[in-house]
Design a protein around this motif. Structure first.
Motif: not given
Length: 331
Positions: A51-59, A62-77
């Motif tokens: 699901t989209l929720y699971e994809v956002i949580e995974w990114i 697990n993503h190898n770029e910190k900037t990407v992880r930080n952005f999707f942390e913002f999205v997740y929150e």
């Protein structure tokens, strides 16, 4: 532009259904929204199991770029706000969006997973359009941006409107499937608004508290006391369109477009002058038994607005009302 309220449009049941479809992958008319994740590559796939929720949580984990992880942390929150929050909520998030999203990998992923065009295939897409429009249509029958044209679906799939992404999906990717970012507008307004950055150019949404008013500039020498409809129309120099803030009137060319409706203004002026004659045409007892709203509608071919909702029922209703008010309150 006519002001509308998000809370008046969408009820709890519809919001829940939309959230469960977009975020949780539940079916809507036989379709769902799922993804595959393989080797850190995320792809939309109708046969996927994520699901989209699971994809956002995974990114974010697990993503190898910190900037990407930080952005999707913002999205997740802010995940529920992004997809089913009110317009005011997503506007507040949009003000922080640019600084958080200046990354090519973030852009690539967002364009894949927040993809308006992939919500439905060609067979199901008209049902999606119809489902959302049916909710809007209880309140909105004309374009809320210009108040000039009906919005409708005909032959089951054809439509006279577009869904206007106020925060344009080419830039504000995370809002491309946000419920509060999908507004029905006529094709003309959607085309003229285009990819305007609504924050930098202060282009306002009908969800924001903004007022547009109409007034008339006459050639005083021409109009005089004439009762000729043609003379009244030729005496109208300009229909003035004003908005208390924002650039909508300018960007949508509303003042130029409304010059096409001088005939409507002339007819309102003419009917007001001819009112005593109109009254005599009817049986006086019947006429006197009518409510004011019925008389107004009969003479001016418009609903009498008790609230702004009435302006969303018929094209040019705000113009008609403002001119009626100006004629009855000349000072």
């Amino acid at each position: 532009m006519i002001h509308i309220n998000f809370e008046d449009i969408f009820n709890y049941e519809f919001i829940s259904k939309y959230k469960n479809f977009v975020l949780c992958g539940e079916e809507w008319n036989g379709e769902n929204y799922k993804f595959n994740i393989s080797d850190s590559n995320i792809e939309f796939d109708k046969s996927g199991d994520k699901t989209l929720y699971e994809v956002i949580e995974w990114i974010k984990e697990n993503h190898n770029e910190k900037t990407v992880r930080n952005f999707f942390e913002f999205v997740y929150e802010n995940i529920e706000t992004i997809f089913i929050g009110s317009f005011d909520n997503i506007r507040e998030l949009a003000q922080n969006f640019n600084e958080l999203s200046k990354n090519k990998e973030v852009e690539r992923i967002c364009k894949e997973i927040f993809n308006y065009g992939k919500l439905y295939n060609k067979r199901e897409y008209p049902r999606f359009i119809q489902s959302i429009l049916n909710v809007f249509y209880k309140k909105i029958k004309v374009c809320p941006y210009c108040n000039r044209q009906y919005i409708d679906v005909f032959n089951g799939t054809e439509r006279t409107f577009d869904f206007e992404h106020h925060f344009h999906k080419s830039k504000y990717w995370i809002f491309s499937i946000s419920l509060a970012n999908l507004l029905p507008s006529c094709k003309s307004c959607n085309q003229r608004k285009g990819t305007i950055d609504v924050l930098s150019e202060i282009f306002l949404s009908p969800y924001e508290d903004v007022r547009v008013s109409f007034s008339i500039e006459y050639d005083e020498k021409e109009i005089g006391n004439t009762n000729s409809l043609n003379a009244i129309e030729s005496s109208i120099k300009k229909i003035i369109v004003e908005q208390d803030r924002g650039s909508n009137v300018e960007k949508l060319y509303l003042e130029e477009l409304y010059q096409l409706h001088k005939d409507i203004v002339a007819e309102i002026e003419f009917k007001k002058r001819a009112y005593p004659k109109i009254r005599r045409i009817f049986d006086e007892k019947t006429f006197d038994s009518l409510e004011f709203e019925e008389i107004y509608r009969l003479i001016y071919s418009n609903y009498y607005p008790i609230s702004e909702e009435e302006f969303l029922k018929r094209p040019l209703s705000k113009l008609t009302f403002d001119i009626y008010e100006e004629l009855n309150n000349p000072y």
